[in-house]
Design a protein around this motif. Structure first.
Motif, short mmCIF file in Angstrom:
data_model
loop_
_atom_site.label_atom_id
_atom_site.label_comp_id
_atom_site.label_asym_id
_atom_site.label_seq_id
_atom_site.Cartn_x
_atom_site.Cartn_y
_atom_site.Cartn_z
N ALA A 191 0.86 -1.18 0.00
CA ALA A 191 0.00 0.00 0.00
C ALA A 191 0.90 1.23 0.00
N THR A 192 0.62 2.18 -0.87
CA THR A 192 1.41 3.40 -0.95
C THR A 192 0.48 4.60 -0.89
N ASP A 193 0.99 5.68 -0.27
CA ASP A 193 0.20 6.90 -0.14
C ASP A 193 1.16 8.07 0.07
N GLU A 194 0.79 9.20 -0.45
CA GLU A 194 1.63 10.40 -0.36
C GLU A 194 1.96 10.75 1.09
N HIS A 195 1.00 10.53 1.98
CA HIS A 195 1.19 10.91 3.37
C HIS A 195 1.46 9.72 4.28
N GLY A 196 1.73 8.58 3.69
CA GLY A 196 2.10 7.42 4.48
C GLY A 196 0.91 6.55 4.86
N ILE A 197 1.22 5.33 5.25
CA ILE A 197 0.21 4.33 5.58
C ILE A 197 0.14 4.16 7.09
N SER A 198 -1.07 4.21 7.60
CA SER A 198 -1.29 4.01 9.02
C SER A 198 -1.35 2.52 9.37
N GLU A 199 -2.10 1.73 8.58
CA GLU A 199 -2.19 0.31 8.86
C GLU A 199 -2.63 -0.45 7.62
N ILE A 200 -2.25 -1.73 7.59
CA ILE A 200 -2.71 -2.67 6.57
C ILE A 200 -3.22 -3.90 7.30
N LYS A 201 -4.40 -4.34 6.94
CA LYS A 201 -4.97 -5.56 7.53
C LYS A 201 -5.43 -6.48 6.41
#
Length: 466
Positions: A191-201
């Motif tokens: 998972a990628t995002d400009e502001h970062g990833i909080s969690e992946i489940k």
């Protein structure tokens, strides 16, 4: 001001008399615990937490923040102390301060358990970064004596982000056919995002949701569904699912033969052949077979009808590409009865044998071979034929015989009839009288000779006198 209010202020002044102290040697701490990222216009909470080294009687502090980024909506009791004192609490959103945040236990009471001193409710009003700084902090023991402590500030980044994370995944294993794997599969989620990833489940086959931290294996045969989602630091959520199909096992083979069974694993008529393959996961793609050394063929039910021995070899392939090892079986068909014939050996005159007669029986069976031959003479008991036999007594003979092959086919009984009439020598016999003649008496001879199968042609007498 009432006497009760003055009494509480007096107690407060006794408890919170210590000045801010931090000599770096203590482990008591006060901290601003906050989210790293919040979305624009989002309401969020900052906890002012205390971890005491020793028993605490009260706490006080001021808070500062960037007023162009944040504004305070409320300040409330965190529940760590007995008394929340908000009489002098000042919220100044213009200058970015909260002053006189105070809570305490009554004199002589204390707490040594970590907890939340105060809860500050903020609203993110513009994009940017704001530090949450603690100042003028005081921690006192239950007797109002100051305590040394450490403190840590927080930082909040306000972002304007409505784009969910981008999701991807990769599968590692031995690929088979038709999107099946023929080995264990290692799954990697991204998972990628400009502001970062909080969690992946993620979860497998509607199981419990799990935190994704690293690549994980799937090692059970079958159809699997992997679901996963990610939340970025702005709280945006994205989810997806994909299939992981595993079949590590080759098909299982079996066959069935249907026909009229004879003896010794032979069939005495047409044989229907059914080939079967089963596969618990991906199912069967094809069954192939060949007869003897013929070409491989796609299977559909077939029938063998010609006499002979057949070797059927077959295998199966499942939809994942797993191939079963070849298996073979034999089908033997003999639908034709054997053929026997009798031969008579002897001297024959005028349709009658005048000598002993030898009976020989020949047998043929081109497929399964002769199992046995039986015969009987003049309706007697059946006897197993092993070699030629001889009849020598005069008379009329009826010899019945038949043969059976190894498949169990029995030919109809056959019969040969003949007569033996031999030319036997005559029997010489005579009588005479008188029984005791004298020299002068005449002796009379009477011929009693006999020939049972003819006529005596001549007689020869010898009286012994030359």
């Amino acid at each position: 001001m009432s006497a009760k209010t003055l009494a509480i202020i007096s107690v407060l002044s006794m408890i919170l008399t210590g000045a801010e102290a931090d000599d770096g040697s203590s482990t008591s701490s006060i901290s601003a615990d906050c989210m790293e990222f919040v979305k624009l216009n989002e309401t969020f909470y900052v906890n002012i937490s205390i971890s005491p080294l020793t028993t605490l009687g009260g706490a006080e502090c001021d808070i500062s923040f960037n007023p162009s980024i944040l504004q305070v909506e409320n300040v409330s009791d965190g529940g760590m102390f007995e008394k929340w004192w908000d009489a002098n609490l000042e919220i100044d959103n213009a200058n970015g301060t909260v002053k006189n945040v105070v809570a305490f236990n009554f004199l002589g009471n204390g707490t040594s358990t970590s907890g939340i001193f105060a809860i500050i409710t903020f609203k993110a009003k513009s994009v940017g970064v704001s530090h949450i700084n603690i100042s003028r902090a005081i921690l006192s023991d239950e007797n109002g004596e100051p305590l040394p402590f450490e403190f840590s500030n927080g930082t909040v980044t306000v972002i304007s982000d409505s784009v969910p994370p981008a999701l991807s995944y990769s599968l590692s294993g031995t690929a088979g056919n038709n999107n099946w794997y023929v080995s264990n599969v290692d799954v990697t989620l991204n998972a990628t995002d400009e502001h970062g990833i909080s969690e992946i489940k993620y979860r497998i086959d509607d199981g419990a949701w799990q935190d994704y931290t690293t690549q994980f294996p799937i090692s059970t045969d079958g159809l699997h569904t992997v679901q996963f989602y990610a939340i970025d630091n702005a709280g945006n959520n994205n989810s997806t699912s994909f299939s992981v199909n595993i079949d590590r096992e080759a098909p299982t083979l079996s066959h069935a033969i249907s026909g009229t069974a004879g003896n010794n694993n032979w069939y005495t008529g047409n044989v229907a052949v059914t080939l079967t393959a089963t596969d618990a996961s991906s199912d069967i793609d094809a069954i192939k077979y060949k007869i003897n050394n013929g070409a491989w063929q796609d299977y559909s039910p077939f029938t063998l009808s010609s006499n002979g021995e057949y070797t059927i070899t077959y295998y199966a392939i499942d939809n994942a590409g797993n191939e079963a090892s070849e298996e073979s079986f034999t089908v033997k068909i003999d639908s034709v009865s054997p053929s026997s014939s009798a031969t008579l050996s002897g001297t024959k005159e005028g349709g009658v044998y005048t000598t002993d007669v030898t009976v020989s029986i020949s047998r043929t069976d081109s497929t399964s071979g002769i199992a046995y031959t039986k015969y009987r003479v003049n309706g007697g008991a059946w006897t197993t034929y092993t070699a030629s036999f001889t009849l020598s007594t005069d008379g009329t003979y009826t010899v019945d015989y038949y043969s059976a092959d190894n498949a169990g086919n029995v030919e109809p009984s056959k019969t040969v009839t003949f007569e033996i009439l031999k030319n036997h020598p005559p029997t010489a016999d005579f009588t005479y009288s008188p029984q005791n003649p004298t020299d002068t008496q005449a002796v009379h001879f009477t011929d009693n000779s006999d020939d049972t199968d003819g006529t005596i042609a001549n007689y020869t007498w010898n009286f012994g006198d030359g």
